[in-house]
Design a protein around this motif. Structure first.
Motif, PDB file in Angstrom:
ATOM      1  N   UNK A 249       9.498   3.785-105.957  1.00 12.76           N
ATOM      2  CA  UNK A 249       8.896   3.861-104.626  1.00 12.76           C
ATOM      3  C   UNK A 249       7.481   4.413-104.760  1.00 12.76           C
ATOM      4  N   UNK A 250       6.458   3.555-104.696  1.00 11.77           N
ATOM      5  CA  UNK A 250       5.081   4.042-104.748  1.00 11.77           C
ATOM      6  C   UNK A 250       4.693   4.688-103.420  1.00 11.77           C
ATOM      7  N   UNK A 251       3.912   5.763-103.479  1.00 13.82           N
ATOM      8  CA  UNK A 251       3.448   6.435-102.267  1.00 13.82           C
ATOM      9  C   UNK A 251       1.953   6.688-102.377  1.00 13.82           C
ATOM     10  N   UNK A 252       1.333   7.000-101.250  1.00 14.83           N
ATOM     11  CA  UNK A 252      -0.107   7.285-101.265  1.00 14.83           C
ATOM     12  C   UNK A 252      -0.335   8.569-102.059  1.00 14.83           C
TER      13      UNK A 252
ATOM     14  N   UNK B 254      14.269  10.404 -96.118  1.00 11.38           N
ATOM     15  CA  UNK B 254      13.964   9.092 -95.541  1.00 11.38           C
ATOM     16  C   UNK B 254      14.885   8.852 -94.345  1.00 11.38           C
ATOM     17  N   UNK B 255      14.317   8.752 -93.153  1.00 15.38           N
ATOM     18  CA  UNK B 255      15.115   8.446 -91.973  1.00 15.38           C
ATOM     19  C   UNK B 255      15.614   6.999 -92.053  1.00 15.38           C
ATOM     20  N   UNK B 256      16.799   6.722 -91.506  1.00 14.51           N
ATOM     21  CA  UNK B 256      17.318   5.346 -91.554  1.00 14.51           C
ATOM     22  C   UNK B 256      16.361   4.318 -90.968  1.00 14.51           C
ATOM     23  N   UNK B 257      15.618   4.711 -89.921  1.00 10.33           N
ATOM     24  CA  UNK B 257      14.725   3.734 -89.282  1.00 10.33           C
ATOM     25  C   UNK B 257      13.444   3.488 -90.065  1.00 10.33           C
ATOM     26  N   UNK B 258      13.234   4.179 -91.200  1.00 11.99           N
ATOM     27  CA  UNK B 258      12.072   3.903 -92.037  1.00 11.99           C
ATOM     28  C   UNK B 258      12.255   2.593 -92.807  1.00 11.99           C
ATOM     29  N   UNK B 259      13.480   2.035 -92.807  1.00 13.95           N
ATOM     30  CA  UNK B 259      13.785   0.801 -93.539  1.00 13.95           C
ATOM     31  C   UNK B 259      13.760  -0.401 -92.601  1.00 13.95           C
ATOM     32  N   UNK B 260      13.659  -1.577 -93.207  1.00 14.54           N
ATOM     33  CA  UNK B 260      13.856  -2.829 -92.477  1.00 14.54           C
ATOM     34  C   UNK B 260      14.130  -3.942 -93.479  1.00 14.54           C
ATOM     35  N   UNK B 261      14.782  -4.980 -92.995  1.00  9.27           N
ATOM     36  CA  UNK B 261      15.003  -6.184 -93.789  1.00  9.27           C
ATOM     37  C   UNK B 261      13.638  -6.815 -94.077  1.00  9.27           C
TER      38      UNK B 261
ATOM     39  N   UNK C 188       3.966 -10.240 -93.428  1.00 13.41           N
ATOM     40  CA  UNK C 188       3.275  -9.827 -94.660  1.00 13.41           C
ATOM     41  C   UNK C 188       2.153  -8.834 -94.412  1.00 13.41           C
ATOM     42  N   UNK C 189       1.497  -8.913 -93.242  1.00 11.41           N
ATOM     43  CA  UNK C 189       0.374  -8.008 -92.958  1.00 11.41           C
ATOM     44  C   UNK C 189       0.832  -6.554 -92.877  1.00 11.41           C
ATOM     45  N   UNK C 190       2.110  -6.332 -92.539  1.00  3.43           N
ATOM     46  CA  UNK C 190       2.600  -4.960 -92.406  1.00  3.43           C
ATOM     47  C   UNK C 190       3.100  -4.389 -93.726  1.00  3.43           C
ATOM     48  N   UNK C 191       3.369  -5.244 -94.696  1.00  2.00           N
ATOM     49  CA  UNK C 191       3.955  -4.791 -95.940  1.00  2.00           C
ATOM     50  C   UNK C 191       3.067  -3.824 -96.727  1.00  2.00           C
ATOM     51  N   UNK C 192       1.714  -3.917 -96.652  1.00  2.00           N
ATOM     52  CA  UNK C 192       0.894  -2.952 -97.388  1.00  2.00           C
ATOM     53  C   UNK C 192       1.116  -1.508 -96.972  1.00  2.00           C
ATOM     54  N   UNK C 193       1.682  -1.284 -95.795  1.00  2.00           N
ATOM     55  CA  UNK C 193       1.917   0.081 -95.337  1.00  2.00           C
ATOM     56  C   UNK C 193       3.191   0.673 -95.923  1.00  2.00           C
ATOM     57  N   UNK C 194       3.861  -0.064 -96.767  1.00  2.00           N
ATOM     58  CA  UNK C 194       5.084   0.436 -97.374  1.00  2.00           C
ATOM     59  C   UNK C 194       5.342  -0.260 -98.686  1.00  2.00           C
TER      60      UNK C 194
ATOM     61  N   UNK D 122       8.882   2.175 -95.109  1.00  2.00           N
ATOM     62  CA  UNK D 122       7.595   2.720 -94.652  1.00  2.00           C
ATOM     63  C   UNK D 122       7.328   4.019 -95.417  1.00  2.00           C
ATOM     64  N   UNK D 123       6.566   3.955 -96.486  1.00  2.00           N
ATOM     65  CA  UNK D 123       6.346   5.113 -97.353  1.00  2.00           C
ATOM     66  C   UNK D 123       5.390   6.135 -96.744  1.00  2.00           C
ATOM     67  N   UNK D 124       4.685   5.774 -95.670  1.00  2.00           N
ATOM     68  CA  UNK D 124       3.792   6.744 -95.024  1.00  2.00           C
ATOM     69  C   UNK D 124       4.571   7.869 -94.364  1.00  2.00           C
ATOM     70  N   UNK D 125       5.845   7.628 -94.045  1.00  2.00           N
ATOM     71  CA  UNK D 125       6.621   8.591 -93.267  1.00  2.00           C
ATOM     72  C   UNK D 125       7.648   9.349 -94.095  1.00  2.00           C
TER      73      UNK D 125
END
Length: 417
Positions: free
Chosen positions: A261-264, A281-288, A294-300, A370-373
């Motif tokens: 898991x890479x992080x900032x 990691x909260x359960x809602x930090x994940x998604x299928x 694709x534009x949102x994937x860089x944030x995680x 979402x690795x930011x959270x």
């Protein structure tokens, strides 16, 4: 109305056990405070100390700035609503509500008693039940009668000891709403004990989390959820609970049992040189990952894991991933489970997935995180290394401002959300 100050309160029993250990809380006039924690954490004892049903071993309790440590319960002008309602079965609803007023013999005329009772009954939608006996009422109606008895006293503060625990789930939801709206209308200082997550997160201006008699954190529900101070608060607040994943840092990548898991770099820096840490990691930090643009994937980050099973709930579903912890991490999870009065914290991840996800148990899944959270905890001290105290304080201040506005609007008769 009243402000209540708990100044380093301690309650020790004869065997020396500190049921409440150095708790300090400033409760503002009109504030709604929730005391929450697992069984045996001291929350009910603390409430009973405030009302005067438990002696204070040390520290000071002040109501409107006046020290009341030795004052009798009747001299504190506090109204308590108990879990079992404490109604008199042979009296009507009217007489049950009027009972504390009749105890103060000669202070009120019969007309004044009737006016207070009918006003409280109207507030609680009990007007048509005033001639009935408690045995002929539903659980929710009985709870409202108990609250009516508190209202007519015109007490400086209301104290609630798990008042909804005897009700079914649907009725609890209705009563939560009624208690919240009533508290806003009256603007009365309230202290509410519960072990129920939903009550704690929906009712209070601030929530005080207790563990073994020690105050862990007091903040708005949102600050507790987004900026928990330690492992215990993070694990106790939230349903499903926060996932805890052991990890070691290499560069800016956490090596975990379910993948890298890479992080900032700012997040990685707090873990550098610490060996094993726990990722929160909260359960809602994940998604299928298949449902994400694709534009949102860089944030995680996207990783693959085996789902043992899924649970579909209609509006969402949960996916479960098992992992094999080291003996040290397994013991840490079991210790945390004991602190939270849970049977166990299984070495697994719970991921909240969209209801439209096609992922099912027994499949290899591509998940987005979402690795930011992600929170990072020191497993030795339990400290949240990534907590932003300033951001957390801002969340609590924002909640206080919103609540003040709601109370002001309620006092003017304007409906609040």
């Amino acid at each position: 109305m009243a402000s209540i100050t708990l100044d380093h309160l301690v309650k020790k029993y004869d065997d020396g056990f500190p049921a409440v250990n150095d708790v300090s809380i400033d409760i503002a006039d009109g504030e709604f405070i929730i005391l929450v924690g697992p069984s045996g954490c001291g929350k009910s004892t603390l409430l009973r100390m405030i009302v005067g049903l438990e002696d204070i071993t040390s520290g000071n309790l002040l109501i409107n700035g006046r020290r009341v440590n030795e004052a009798a319960p009747r001299d504190r002008n506090l109204a308590m609503v108990f879990q079992n309602y404490a109604l008199y079965p042979h009296l009507t609803v009217f007489e049950n509500i009027a009972f504390p007023l009749r105890l103060a013999k000669g202070k009120l005329t019969e007309a004044e008693i009737r006016e207070r009772v009918t006003t409280a009954a109207a507030t609680l939608e009990l007007s048509e039940h005033l001639d009935r006996k408690p045995a002929n009422l539903s659980g929710g109606q009985r709870q409202r009668v108990a609250m009516g008895r508190a209202i007519v006293r015109q007490a400086d503060a209301f104290l609630f000891d798990e008042p909804l625990s005897n009700l079914d789930a649907k009725l609890r939801g209705q009563m939560r709403s009624e208690i919240s709206q009533m508290q806003r209308r009256l603007g009365v200082t309230s202290v509410y004990v519960t072990h129920d997550q939903t009550e704690a997160m929906t009712l209070g201006d601030r929530v005080a989390v207790l563990k073994k008699g020690v105050l862990q954190q007091i903040a708005s529900p949102r600050e507790l959820y987004e900026q928990p101070v330690n492992l215990f608060v993070a694990g106790f607040i939230g349903s499903p609970s926060m996932n805890f994943l052991p990890a070691t840092l290499e560069g800016n990548v956490f090596r975990t049992p379910v993948g890298d898991i890479p992080v900032v770099s700012e997040r990685a820096e707090v873990a550098r040189g610490r060996g094993v840490v726990l990722l929160g990691v909260r359960p809602e930090f994940f998604e299928d990952a298949a449902l994400y643009e694709p534009a949102k994937l860089p944030h995680g980050t996207v990783f693959e894991a085996d789902l043992t099973h899924t649970e579909w709930l209609g509006s969402e579903q949960y996916g479960y991933i098992n992992f094999e912890p080291t003996p040290q991490v397994r013991e840490l999870l079991q210790s945390l489970a004991r602190d939270m009065d849970a049977e166990e914290l299984r070495p697994q991840i719970v991921a909240t997935l969209d209801a439209d996800s096609k992922l099912r148990g027994g499949q290899r899944a591509r998940l987005w995180l979402d690795t930011r959270r992600v929170h990072i905890f020191d497993p030795g001290t339990g400290e949240n290394l990534t907590r932003d105290a300033e951001a957390g304080a801002a969340l609590t201040a924002e909640a206080a401002a919103v609540r003040a506005e709601q109370i002001a609007r309620a006092a003017e008769g304007v409906p609040t959300a």
